[in-house]
Design a protein around this motif. Structure first.
Motif, mmCIF file in Angstrom:
data_model
loop_
_atom_site.group_PDB
_atom_site.id
_atom_site.type_symbol
_atom_site.label_atom_id
_atom_site.label_comp_id
_atom_site.label_asym_id
_atom_site.label_seq_id
_atom_site.Cartn_x
_atom_site.Cartn_y
_atom_site.Cartn_z
ATOM 1 N N LEU A 107 0.493 -1.195 -0.012
ATOM 2 C CA LEU A 107 0.363 -0.095 0.128
ATOM 3 C C LEU A 107 1.379 0.971 -0.317
ATOM 4 N N ARG A 108 0.614 2.137 -0.452
ATOM 5 C CA ARG A 108 1.403 3.425 -1.387
ATOM 6 C C ARG A 108 1.091 4.729 -1.086
ATOM 7 N N TYR A 109 1.394 5.199 -0.353
ATOM 8 C CA TYR A 109 0.808 6.777 -0.374
ATOM 9 C C TYR A 109 1.364 8.014 -0.912
ATOM 10 N N GLU A 110 1.169 8.288 -1.644
ATOM 11 C CA GLU A 110 2.429 9.453 -2.614
ATOM 12 C C GLU A 110 2.287 10.592 -1.856
ATOM 13 N N VAL A 111 3.294 11.195 -1.642
ATOM 14 C CA VAL A 111 3.477 12.187 -0.450
ATOM 15 C C VAL A 111 2.198 13.466 -1.815
ATOM 16 N N VAL A 112 3.041 14.042 -2.535
ATOM 17 C CA VAL A 112 2.651 14.867 -3.293
ATOM 18 C C VAL A 112 2.284 14.496 -4.784
ATOM 19 N N LYS A 113 1.428 15.417 -5.591
ATOM 20 C CA LYS A 113 0.792 14.136 -6.586
ATOM 21 C C LYS A 113 1.054 15.469 -8.107
ATOM 22 N N ASN A 114 2.320 14.418 -8.984
ATOM 23 C CA ASN A 114 1.584 15.256 -10.259
ATOM 24 C C ASN A 114 3.202 16.250 -10.237
ATOM 25 N N ALA A 116 7.451 15.880 -11.121
ATOM 26 C CA ALA A 116 8.217 15.085 -11.163
ATOM 27 C C ALA A 116 9.329 14.064 -10.721
ATOM 28 N N ILE A 117 9.121 14.697 -8.880
ATOM 29 C CA ILE A 117 10.383 13.853 -8.328
ATOM 30 C C ILE A 117 8.583 13.916 -7.544
ATOM 31 N N THR A 118 8.350 12.726 -7.402
ATOM 32 C CA THR A 118 7.405 12.228 -6.259
ATOM 33 C C THR A 118 7.775 11.295 -4.403
ATOM 34 N N PRO A 119 8.022 11.839 -3.527
ATOM 35 C CA PRO A 119 8.571 10.564 -3.142
ATOM 36 C C PRO A 119 6.763 10.693 -2.122
ATOM 37 N N TYR A 120 7.393 9.171 -1.525
ATOM 38 C CA TYR A 120 6.825 8.569 -0.833
ATOM 39 C C TYR A 120 6.948 7.342 0.200
ATOM 40 N N VAL A 121 5.335 6.761 0.840
ATOM 41 C CA VAL A 121 5.479 6.474 1.855
ATOM 42 C C VAL A 121 4.673 4.869 1.247
ATOM 43 N N GLN A 122 5.490 3.873 1.942
ATOM 44 C CA GLN A 122 4.735 2.441 1.733
ATOM 45 C C GLN A 122 4.453 1.236 3.633
ATOM 46 N N LEU A 123 3.774 0.584 3.124
ATOM 47 C CA LEU A 123 3.400 -0.270 3.799
ATOM 48 C C LEU A 123 3.386 -1.596 3.202
ATOM 49 N N LEU A 124 4.038 -2.991 3.714
ATOM 50 C CA LEU A 124 3.586 -3.797 3.031
ATOM 51 C C LEU A 124 3.353 -5.465 3.971
ATOM 52 N N GLY A 125 3.435 -6.601 2.564
ATOM 53 C CA GLY A 125 2.605 -7.589 3.914
ATOM 54 C C GLY A 125 2.551 -8.991 2.777
ATOM 55 N N GLY A 126 3.367 -10.149 3.233
ATOM 56 C CA GLY A 126 3.405 -11.229 2.545
ATOM 57 C C GLY A 126 3.753 -12.962 3.109
ATOM 58 N N TYR A 127 4.582 -12.657 1.647
ATOM 59 C CA TYR A 127 5.195 -14.309 2.448
ATOM 60 C C TYR A 127 6.631 -14.028 1.047
ATOM 61 N N GLN A 128 7.929 -14.714 2.543
ATOM 62 C CA GLN A 128 9.530 -15.069 1.734
ATOM 63 C C GLN A 128 9.740 -15.904 2.132
ATOM 64 N N SER A 129 10.668 -16.707 1.403
ATOM 65 C CA SER A 129 11.331 -17.754 1.498
ATOM 66 C C SER A 129 13.126 -18.039 1.189
ATOM 67 N N LEU A 130 13.479 -18.483 2.278
ATOM 68 C CA LEU A 130 14.814 -19.163 1.379
ATOM 69 C C LEU A 130 15.288 -20.161 1.608
ATOM 70 N N GLY A 131 15.592 -20.672 0.471
ATOM 71 C CA GLY A 131 15.880 -21.897 0.068
ATOM 72 C C GLY A 131 17.750 -22.113 -0.470
ATOM 73 N N THR A 132 18.265 -23.930 -0.389
ATOM 74 C CA THR A 132 19.556 -23.396 -0.852
ATOM 75 C C THR A 132 18.876 -24.861 -1.689
ATOM 76 N N ARG A 133 19.341 -25.340 -3.348
ATOM 77 C CA ARG A 133 19.800 -26.557 -3.164
ATOM 78 C C ARG A 133 21.134 -27.290 -3.826
ATOM 79 N N VAL A 134 20.843 -28.629 -3.373
ATOM 80 C CA VAL A 134 22.160 -29.534 -3.242
ATOM 81 C C VAL A 134 22.618 -30.285 -3.809
ATOM 82 N N ARG A 135 23.321 -30.071 -4.789
ATOM 83 C CA ARG A 135 23.769 -30.968 -5.992
ATOM 84 C C ARG A 135 24.726 -31.530 -5.767
#
Length: 262
Positions: A107-114, A116-135
């Protein structure tokens, strides 16, 4: 029922007419923090995202789905695997490929609108994984070493639900030309702090040590593969890596292009 469907369709068309879709892609860097920083390297990779600009509050809120993948190391180490009676040992090259994946809802909120340079803040959530393939590479199937792997490849993967926060900049490509092929395109730079639960992962900074014969301790547990003793046909396990456990903490840096679909 038909009236309800008509109302829902009308609302969706109304929202779509006042909304704006976007998509983007780019480079991502997932740098471990905390205890994890001493065990694994930063993951370099790429990400894709698709977003929807919400039709209220000046259209400064954007909700988007993002997915990405990266590698945080690749090594080949020659390890020695001894029989149960410790009489003889066979040496094999062992390949390690380490990867990190994520899927986030932002979820992103743009501090200013339209601008040339628009700063924003954001919140995020979800799922991450770490893995190793051994051969394990066995170059000569006719080489009758006393100890052979029954399986040449195993993949270890663990994940965690995640949440985070961050900030960024959207820098529009502008031109005085009447025909600007980059109209609606922005350079997107963001930095986010990611948190998650404790997860198991392979300590890729310790692979140069003879992990196949290391004893375990309170902080680690072994990742094993099955071998067979060609003299006795007995199946047994050998340790190919040590698993560590830490809270998932990352600093995620992304740089890419974002396209407005008007």
């Amino acid at each position: 029922m038909k009236k309800t469907l008509l109302i829902i369709t009308g609302v969706c068309l109304y929202l779509t007419s006042f909304a704006q879709f976007e998509f983007g892609f780019g480079y991502s860097n997932q740098s471990p923090l905390g205890d994890m920083a001493g065990n694994i390297n930063a993951a370099h990779g790429f990400n894709f995202q698709a977003g929807y600009r919400l039709p209220f509050a000046g259209k400064q809120f954007v909700v988007s789905f993002e997915t990405g993948t990266g590698r945080f190391g690749k090594k080949k180490v020659t390890q020695s695997f001894q029989n149960e009676d410790m009489s003889t040992a066979a040496e094999y090259p062992v390949n390690y490929i380490n990867f990190a994946n994520f899927n986030h809802l932002n979820l992103r909120y743009e501090v200013v609108k339209n601008k040339a340079i628009t700063p924003y803040v954001q919140l995020l959530g979800g799922y991450q994984s770490l893995g190793t393939r051994v051969r394990i590479n066995v170059y000569d199937e006719n080489d009758f070493d006393d100890c052979k792997p029954l399986e040449n490849e195993v993949t270890f993967r663990k994940g965690s639900m995640t949440w985070g926060y961050g900030a960024g900049l959207l820098m529009k490509f502008r031109s005085r030309s009447a025909c600007n092929p980059l109209n609606g395109t922005s350079l997107n730079l963001s930095v986010s702090r990611i948190h998650g639960n404790r997860i198991d992962y392979v300590n890729v900074k310790q692979l140069e040590q003879p992990v196949s014969t290391q004893p375990t301790n309170d902080e680690t547990k072994p990742l094993t593969m099955q071998f067979v003793n060609l003299n006795t046909n007995r199946i047994h396990n050998h340790t190919v890596a040590q698993l560590y456990n830490s809270p998932l903490q990352q600093l995620q840096i992304k740089l890419g292009l974002l396209f407005d679909l008007r």
